[in-house]
Design a protein around this motif. Structure first.
Motif, mmCIF file in Angstrom:
data_model
loop_
_atom_site.group_PDB
_atom_site.id
_atom_site.type_symbol
_atom_site.label_atom_id
_atom_site.label_comp_id
_atom_site.label_asym_id
_atom_site.label_seq_id
_atom_site.Cartn_x
_atom_site.Cartn_y
_atom_site.Cartn_z
ATOM 1 N N ALA B 796 -6.764 11.559 -47.836
ATOM 2 C CA ALA B 796 -6.839 10.495 -46.823
ATOM 3 C C ALA B 796 -5.557 10.512 -46.001
ATOM 4 C CB ALA B 796 -7.013 9.138 -47.490
ATOM 5 N N GLU B 797 -5.688 10.767 -44.722
ATOM 6 C CA GLU B 797 -4.508 10.896 -43.859
ATOM 7 C C GLU B 797 -4.967 10.642 -42.422
ATOM 8 O OE1 GLU B 797 -0.880 12.135 -43.942
ATOM 9 O OE2 GLU B 797 -1.421 11.222 -42.012
ATOM 10 N N ASP B 798 -4.292 9.725 -41.729
ATOM 11 C CA ASP B 798 -4.780 9.380 -40.393
ATOM 12 C C ASP B 798 -4.269 10.327 -39.312
ATOM 13 O OD1 ASP B 798 -2.262 8.245 -40.976
ATOM 14 O OD2 ASP B 798 -2.410 6.998 -39.194
ATOM 15 N N SER B 799 -3.116 10.947 -39.544
ATOM 16 C CA SER B 799 -2.592 11.831 -38.516
ATOM 17 C C SER B 799 -3.247 13.206 -38.623
ATOM 18 C CB SER B 799 -1.071 11.954 -38.672
ATOM 19 O OG SER B 799 -0.650 13.243 -38.311
ATOM 20 N N ALA B 800 -3.849 13.622 -37.526
ATOM 21 C CA ALA B 800 -4.592 14.878 -37.530
ATOM 22 C C ALA B 800 -3.683 16.033 -37.916
ATOM 23 C CB ALA B 800 -5.194 15.123 -36.157
ATOM 24 N N PHE B 801 -2.462 15.994 -37.426
ATOM 25 C CA PHE B 801 -1.510 17.052 -37.691
ATOM 26 C C PHE B 801 -1.276 17.244 -39.191
ATOM 27 C CE2 PHE B 801 2.957 18.030 -38.538
ATOM 28 C CZ PHE B 801 3.022 19.304 -38.025
ATOM 29 N N TYR B 802 -0.967 16.145 -39.843
ATOM 30 C CA TYR B 802 -0.690 16.249 -41.275
ATOM 31 C C TYR B 802 -1.953 16.534 -42.071
ATOM 32 C CZ TYR B 802 4.033 14.558 -40.544
ATOM 33 O OH TYR B 802 5.328 14.442 -40.155
ATOM 34 N N ARG B 803 -3.063 15.938 -41.595
ATOM 35 C CA ARG B 803 -4.313 16.142 -42.318
ATOM 36 C C ARG B 803 -4.633 17.640 -42.354
ATOM 37 N NH1 ARG B 803 -7.233 12.556 -39.774
ATOM 38 N NH2 ARG B 803 -8.180 14.000 -38.298
ATOM 39 N N ASN B 804 -4.507 18.252 -41.191
ATOM 40 C CA ASN B 804 -4.814 19.678 -41.124
ATOM 41 C C ASN B 804 -3.822 20.514 -41.919
ATOM 42 O OD1 ASN B 804 -7.013 19.174 -39.585
ATOM 43 N ND2 ASN B 804 -5.972 19.528 -37.634
ATOM 44 N N LEU B 805 -2.564 20.120 -41.830
ATOM 45 C CA LEU B 805 -1.537 20.873 -42.532
ATOM 46 C C LEU B 805 -1.768 20.828 -44.043
ATOM 47 C CD1 LEU B 805 1.349 22.276 -42.050
ATOM 48 C CD2 LEU B 805 2.247 20.115 -42.893
ATOM 49 N N LEU B 806 -1.986 19.601 -44.535
ATOM 50 C CA LEU B 806 -2.189 19.440 -45.977
ATOM 51 C C LEU B 806 -3.467 20.162 -46.414
ATOM 52 C CD1 LEU B 806 -1.193 15.707 -46.145
ATOM 53 C CD2 LEU B 806 -0.347 17.372 -47.774
ATOM 54 N N ALA B 807 -4.525 19.938 -45.648
ATOM 55 C CA ALA B 807 -5.810 20.544 -46.006
ATOM 56 C C ALA B 807 -5.655 22.059 -46.018
ATOM 57 C CB ALA B 807 -6.880 20.119 -45.009
ATOM 58 N N SER B 808 -4.878 22.556 -45.049
ATOM 59 C CA SER B 808 -4.717 23.994 -44.948
ATOM 60 C C SER B 808 -4.041 24.567 -46.182
ATOM 61 C CB SER B 808 -3.925 24.303 -43.674
ATOM 62 O OG SER B 808 -3.194 25.486 -43.821
ATOM 63 N N TYR B 809 -2.957 23.984 -46.608
ATOM 64 C CA TYR B 809 -2.307 24.621 -47.753
ATOM 65 C C TYR B 809 -2.985 24.318 -49.082
ATOM 66 C CZ TYR B 809 1.181 20.667 -48.292
ATOM 67 O OH TYR B 809 1.818 19.494 -48.443
ATOM 68 N N LEU B 810 -3.705 23.181 -49.130
ATOM 69 C CA LEU B 810 -4.438 22.895 -50.361
ATOM 70 C C LEU B 810 -5.632 23.836 -50.492
ATOM 71 C CD1 LEU B 810 -4.300 19.002 -50.268
ATOM 72 C CD2 LEU B 810 -3.316 20.460 -52.049
ATOM 73 N N THR B 811 -6.333 24.044 -49.371
ATOM 74 C CA THR B 811 -7.470 24.947 -49.392
ATOM 75 C C THR B 811 -7.006 26.362 -49.736
ATOM 76 O OG1 THR B 811 -8.348 23.600 -47.613
ATOM 77 C CG2 THR B 811 -9.538 25.620 -48.115
ATOM 78 N N ALA B 812 -5.900 26.743 -49.121
ATOM 79 C CA ALA B 812 -5.369 28.079 -49.372
ATOM 80 C C ALA B 812 -5.044 28.262 -50.846
ATOM 81 C CB ALA B 812 -4.131 28.313 -48.519
ATOM 82 N N ALA B 813 -4.635 27.171 -51.484
ATOM 83 C CA ALA B 813 -4.294 27.250 -52.897
ATOM 84 C C ALA B 813 -5.547 27.267 -53.764
ATOM 85 C CB ALA B 813 -3.393 26.080 -53.289
ATOM 86 N N GLY B 814 -6.712 27.146 -53.140
ATOM 87 C CA GLY B 814 -7.952 27.295 -53.881
ATOM 88 C C GLY B 814 -8.659 25.989 -54.215
ATOM 89 N N TYR B 815 -8.200 24.904 -53.635
ATOM 90 C CA TYR B 815 -8.849 23.642 -53.961
ATOM 91 C C TYR B 815 -9.926 23.324 -52.942
ATOM 92 C CZ TYR B 815 -4.981 22.930 -57.160
ATOM 93 O OH TYR B 815 -4.082 23.068 -58.158
ATOM 94 N N ASP B 816 -10.874 22.512 -53.392
ATOM 95 C CA ASP B 816 -11.938 22.046 -52.541
ATOM 96 C C ASP B 816 -11.472 20.715 -51.949
ATOM 97 O OD1 ASP B 816 -14.309 21.639 -51.354
ATOM 98 O OD2 ASP B 816 -15.473 21.340 -53.200
ATOM 99 N N VAL B 817 -11.250 20.699 -50.638
ATOM 100 C CA VAL B 817 -10.623 19.507 -50.053
ATOM 101 C C VAL B 817 -11.581 18.794 -49.115
ATOM 102 C CG1 VAL B 817 -8.692 18.644 -48.686
ATOM 103 C CG2 VAL B 817 -8.389 20.641 -50.154
ATOM 104 N N ILE B 818 -11.788 17.512 -49.334
ATOM 105 C CA ILE B 818 -12.576 16.677 -48.425
ATOM 106 C C ILE B 818 -11.585 15.740 -47.728
ATOM 107 C CG2 ILE B 818 -14.477 15.018 -48.230
ATOM 108 C CD1 ILE B 818 -15.357 17.668 -49.484
#
Lengths: 184, 917
Positions: B796-818
């Motif tokens: 849960a993150e309102d800033s698009a910038f951070y949302r994408n950044l976090l999602a990007s590295y979490l996904t890259a690490a192999g997690y399923d991110v919603i």
């Protein structure tokens, strides 16, 4: 006032000046900067003090040499030459000064503490002269141009044997001014 | 409340005593000029006040005497009867009785219960009735009314309780303190005597009043009865002192402190134990003395606050609103000079609250608020400062409205408005020439105001902060120093001179070794930055501020004084740091006071003068000079550190293609000649600090124009996972402190998080982690997902910038991110689906991170869900609060390694232990 003056170190070079007393004279505290001979009305001078430590104030107008501590009271030290725009003819001593601006504060000036108005100011001068009584009829309005001295600081002049006593306008001397205006 | 009543009583006694002294004199004057109306009025007022206050406290005897005395005076005032000796005498007698009662109140807290007081009341009442009758011829109506009033109300009231007091007298007298007993014993003989005389007099009076009734003749003049001799003398506990005298004492105390400092210095050099002891003792005494003298200048802020109930009432009336004022901490003490200067700013802010803040009753009811608005004025001490808050529960301030207004008034540019955070927008109201009132009223909204408030508070060395929640209310928080005369200060050196920095502004001191300077101080253009615990701290060199040459040896160690003056913190680089000292502030002379960098001067122990640095002045003047560091750091003065604000580094690869990345990720910036680039094993590297560092050309991973051939390239060096890696760019454009608002759709692709318009140019935000990973998939350690299994993470993150950044590295690490855009959305998603872990931002619209965590912890199904809070800055307070509501971890958003290891350890506690071992 005069009692205080009596105790102060005063150079007695101008003994040849006729000291008249009575109603027809005015008294001036005199001092030198370079070749120039200045005076201030005695009522505008609080005291004369030898070399006080000057703390430089960065960003201050050029004519302010810094601040001094006079028995717990902090006064602005106004550099006489800078203030009146004096182009001091370069003696060997003066040249050193120019070269080492930072050493300015360590050079020992005498402090003429002036001001009967809001805030006393310490005027830095090179040498202290006598307290002089000058006959009124010898005091004249200043000429249009006095070499090296901005006319707005001069209230009167007085011709004495071979020397011109430049009587400074105490109000103009104490007035703060815009640093830009001064430097321009 | 008891103490408050005590206070009022004390004030009342002190005030009355003074007034009574004055009365003696005034009565005498009155005898000489009986027609002086002003004099009569003044006496009347004094007695009236005593009557009123004694009524409030329930001092019936006192009230009775004052009441009848007032009756008589009113006749004099109305010119019904002339002043004569007889009247003066009985009035003076009243004054004596009043004094005696006050004396007793002061000593024992209660009225004396001797009969003679009651007798005197009777006498006074009879006398007053005669006067009324006597004057009846002239104005019967008023006279009768007055007499009836006195008969009906006060007289009865006075008698009854007094009588009961009399009954209790014996019991109570035993309770009296030793002192009182002694006093009574001494006075007892006299008391008997005098009570006899009083008794006689009473008879006389009765007689004479009978006579008077028949003949309407004045009673015979009598000797002035002595006040009850057994009564307590009024002891002086308060003295009025000329304020100038106090100021002078303060100055002298200051001088003494200086002499003490000097002496201490000398003593330390001499190393004589006896002298040291003596000096130490003197030191203590001087400190104590100074504190006590300081106290004489202290006044409760109530002296200002107590003017406000009236002001609020009047303002509320004018504005046709209902406002209830609550005052808290009125006893908080402040230096007198400060108290005087905060009254106007406070008045203005209260006006603003009532005029703009609190809504009209009907609107409030529509919004489910109580019809009566509440305004709270609160004062308290915190860390050597006084905090004053003015809070209302009104409509709050709409940042969008403010921005629009500021745009209309051309105070800000479109661009600024867009990049501005809400908190910054709030600070707009402190800009000169800003007024939010849609219609200009006579209360506020004249366009002068909040800026003046801010300036005035800052002049006092204080700061103003504003917090507002739309629909909930607004709080203005003022911090001011306790006193201005003697302040603790840090002495620093620059270019051979000493300067004092007020401790109020001091956050911490940092010393950087030569090595640390090399590693952690970044130079962008003219500005320097230091990374202090992950936060970017702009540096300002004091030498630069003062216009003295910056020392040549740049590679030396660095002393940083971290300061905060309402703005974002910054570091002041000085040559050396000495002790902190109590300094006495002395003003600068006329020739120098215009220099914003200095707040004043002070004398040091050795008798020389040191200048006191004005931190707000420095930040302001550096801003004007267009100094980069300050430009970036300042933004809008007074803003706290905003959560979503970031320092961005702007760079370009091909000309006219601009990129941005968070400066916090950057380890260092450097330049290398093109010839240093080497190809090793198909990868480009550069020899950097003794090892080969991989260099990434961005055009290999992003669809952009290639890096033009240059003699020299800029390196943006990152240190991640304990490895160095660098991006190669052609130019470092700028660094900027803005609230990131990223448009994520136009340019969404691998390696790019989104775009934004910065300085009128489309700027792409690099996904640094992803780019590095594209370059070297093995660069980051990955949790072995085969072994531990994947997991579903809700972000849960309102800033698009951070949302994408976090999602990007979490996904890259192999997690399923919603992903979700706020807490409320996250909550709904959690209801509908299963997750292993929640990562949430703190500040979000609709529902913030704290709220979300609370809800999760309260839910039976979800209560054991691990939660990681991510933030761009970690305030200790937030952290503590976060742990209370149930966050498991608290991590900076940008720190991929930390966030990922937190995720791993929460999902697999046993694994984390293994790794640690």
């Amino acid at each position: 006032m005069s009692n205080e003056m009596a105790n102060l170190p005063v150079e007695s070079k101008n003994t040849e000046v006729v000291e008249l007393h009575g109603d027809n004279t005015e008294q001036f505290v005199t001092f030198y900067f370079g070749q120039h001979f200045f005076g201030l009305p005695i009522d505008d001078v609080i005291e004369i003090n030898k070399a006080l430590d000057i703390t430089p104030v960065p960003l201050a107008p050029a004519y302010v040499a810094g601040v001094v501590n006079l028995r717990g009271q902090i006064l602005t030290a106004v550099h006489l030459a800078q203030k009146v725009g004096l182009h001091v003819p370069l003696t060997a001593e003066n040249r050193d000064e120019d070269l080492e601006q930072n050493e300015e504060s360590s050079k020992k000036y005498n402090n003429v503490i002036m001001g009967s108005r809001e805030e006393p100011v310490s005027l830095l001068v090179e040498r202290i002269g006598d307290v002089m009584s000058v006959p009124r009829n010898k005091i004249e309005p200043p000429p249009a141009i006095i070499e090296g001295v901005d006319a707005k600081y001069v209230s009167k002049v007085c011709k004495l044997d071979g020397e011109l006593l430049i009587i400074l306008d105490p109000v103009a001397m104490e007035r703060p001014e815009n640093s830009n205006e001064r430097q321009a | 409340m008891g103490s408050m009543e005590d206070d009022i009583l004390k004030d009342f006694l002190a005030e009355s005593k003074e007034n009574l002294e004055l009365l003696d004199q005034q009565f005498v004057e009155l005898e000489q000029e009986p027609d002086n109306e002003d004099l009569i009025k003044s006496i009347f007022r004094t007695i009236h006040t005593i009557k009123g206050t004694s009524g409030f406290f329930g001092f019936t005897t006192l009230e009775g005497i004052a009441h009848f005395a007032e009756d008589i005076l009113s006749k004099l005032r109305d010119g019904v009867v002339p002043v004569d000796e007889e009247i003066t005498t009985i009035l003076l007698q009243s004054v004596d009785y009043i004094k005696a009662i006050l004396g007793s109140l002061e000593a024992s807290g209660k009225e004396p219960d001797d009969v003679e007081y009651l007798d005197f009341i009777v006498e006074l009442r009879n006398f007053s009735e005669q006067i009324v009758k006597k004057g009846g011829g002239d104005s019967e109506d008023s006279g009768r009314e007055a007499s009836e009033a006195s008969d009906g109300s006060a007289a009865e009231e006075t008698k009854e309780p007094s009588a009961s007091a009399q009954e209790e007298a014996e019991d109570k007298s035993e309770e009296k303190s030793e002192d009182d007993k002694q006093a009574q014993e001494k006075g007892s003989e006299k008391a008997e005597e005098s009570s006899e005389t009083v008794a006689k007099e009473k008879q006389q009076t009765e007689k004479s009043s009978e006579k008077g009734k028949k003949k309407t003749a004045p009673p015979k003049p009598r000797k002035a009865a002595a006040p009850p001799a057994g009564a307590h003398q009024l002891t002086e506990t308060h003295v009025r002192i000329d304020v100038h005298l106090l100021d002078q004492l303060m100055t002298l105390a200051g001088e003494l402190v200086l002499s003490r400092n000097r002496l201490t210095q000398i003593t330390n050099n001499l190393n004589n134990p006896e002298l040291s002891n003596a000096n130490q003792h003197m030191s203590l005494v001087v400190t104590e003395l100074q504190e006590q003298i300081m106290k004489t200048r202290m006044q409760p802020i109530g002296n200002v606050f107590n003017k406000f109930p009236r002001i609020v009432r009047d303002l509320a009336r004018t504005a046709e609103k209902q406002v209830q004022l609550r005052i808290e901490g009125a006893e908080t003490e402040l230096d007198r000079s400060i108290i005087e200067s905060i009254k106007d700013p406070l008045t203005h802010m209260v006006r603003n609250s009532i005029d703009h803040g609190i809504e009209a009753s009907d609107i409030r009811l529509q919004h489910d608020k109580p019809a009566v608005g509440t305004l709270v004025m609160r004062a308290y001490h915190e860390g050597g400062q006084v905090i004053i808050e003015i809070a209302d529960d009104g409509a709050g301030i709409d940042p969008e409205k403010l921005k629009k207004k500021a745009l209309d008034k051309e105070l800000i540019t479109e661009e600024q408005a867009e990049t501005m955070s809400d908190r910054e927008a709030l600070m707009l109201i402190f800009l000169p020439g800003f007024s939010t009132a849609e219609k200009v009223t006579n209360i506020s909204g004249r366009g002068v105001g909040m800026d003046v408030v801010k300036t005035n508070i800052e002049k006092l060395g204080g700061t103003v902060e504003l917090q507002s929640k739309l629909g909930k209310g607004t709080t203005v928080k003022i911090k001011i120093p306790l006193t201005l005369a003697i302040i603790p200060a840090l002495i620093v050196h620059s270019a051979g001179q000493r300067y004092a920095i007020p401790q109020v502004n001091l956050v911490e001191l940092v010393h950087l070794s030569r090595e640390a300077v090399e590693n952690d101080v970044q130079v962008i253009g003219e500005s320097e930055f230091y990374r202090l615990r992950g936060e970017i701290l702009p540096l300002i060199r004091l030498r630069k501020v003062l216009g003295v040459p910056v020392s040549e040896e740049n590679n030396e160690s660095m002393n940083i004084v971290v300061l905060n003056a309402g703005d974002r913190p910054f570091g002041l680089v000085v040559d050396a740091i000495s002790d902190s000292e109590e300094i006495v502030v002395k003003p600068l002379g006329n020739h120098l006071k215009h220099i914003p960098a200095f707040a004043g001067t002070t004398l040091m122990g050795d008798g020389r003068v040191a200048l006191i640095i004005d931190i707000t002045g420095i930040t302001a003047s550096m801003r004007m000079k267009g100094d980069d560091a300050m430009k970036h750091a300042s933004v809008v003065a007074g803003t706290g550190v905003d959560e979503e604000r970031q320092f961005l580094l702007l760079c370009s690869i091909a000309p006219d293609e601009f990129f941005a990345l968070p400066l916090a990720l950057v380890n260092r910036l450097d330049k290398i000649p093109a010839s240093d680039l080497e190809f090793v094993g198909g990868k480009e590297v550069v020899q950097y600090r003794g090892h080969s560092m991989p260099v990434i050309r961005l055009e290999n991973y992003l669809p952009i124009s290639p890096l033009p051939e240059q003699d020299e390239y800029h390196l943006i060096v990152f240190n991640m996972n304990n490895k160095d890696v660098a991006f190669l760019v052609s130019k470092i454009e700028d660094s900027l402190d803005i609230a990131i608002d990223v448009e994520e759709h136009t340019f969404k692709q691998d390696g790019i998080l989104g775009s934004a318009i910065i300085k009128d140019r489309t700027t792409l935000f690099m996904d640094v982690y992803q780019i590095i990973e594209m370059h070297d998939p093995e660069f980051f350690d990955k949790p072995d997902l085969e072994e531990i299994g994947s997991a579903r993470i809700l972000l849960a993150e309102d800033s698009a910038f951070y949302r994408n950044l976090l999602a990007s590295y979490l996904t890259a690490a192999g997690y399923d991110v919603i992903t979700c855009e706020d807490g409320a959305q996250a909550w709904d998603t959690l209801q509908a689906d299963d997750f292993d872990l929640v990562i949430t931002d703190i500040e979000m619209p609709a529902m913030d991170g704290f709220e979300l965590a609370k809800k999760i912890r309260a839910d039976s199904r979800l209560k054991d869900m691990p939660i990681i809070a991510v933030t761009s800055l970690s305030g200790e307070q937030d952290k503590r609060r976060g742990m209370e509501v149930g966050f498991n971890e608290y991590q900076p958003k940008l720190d991929r390694d930390e966030v990922l290891s937190a995720v791993t350890s929460l999902l697999h506690p046993e694994k984390a232990v293994d790794m640690a071992a």
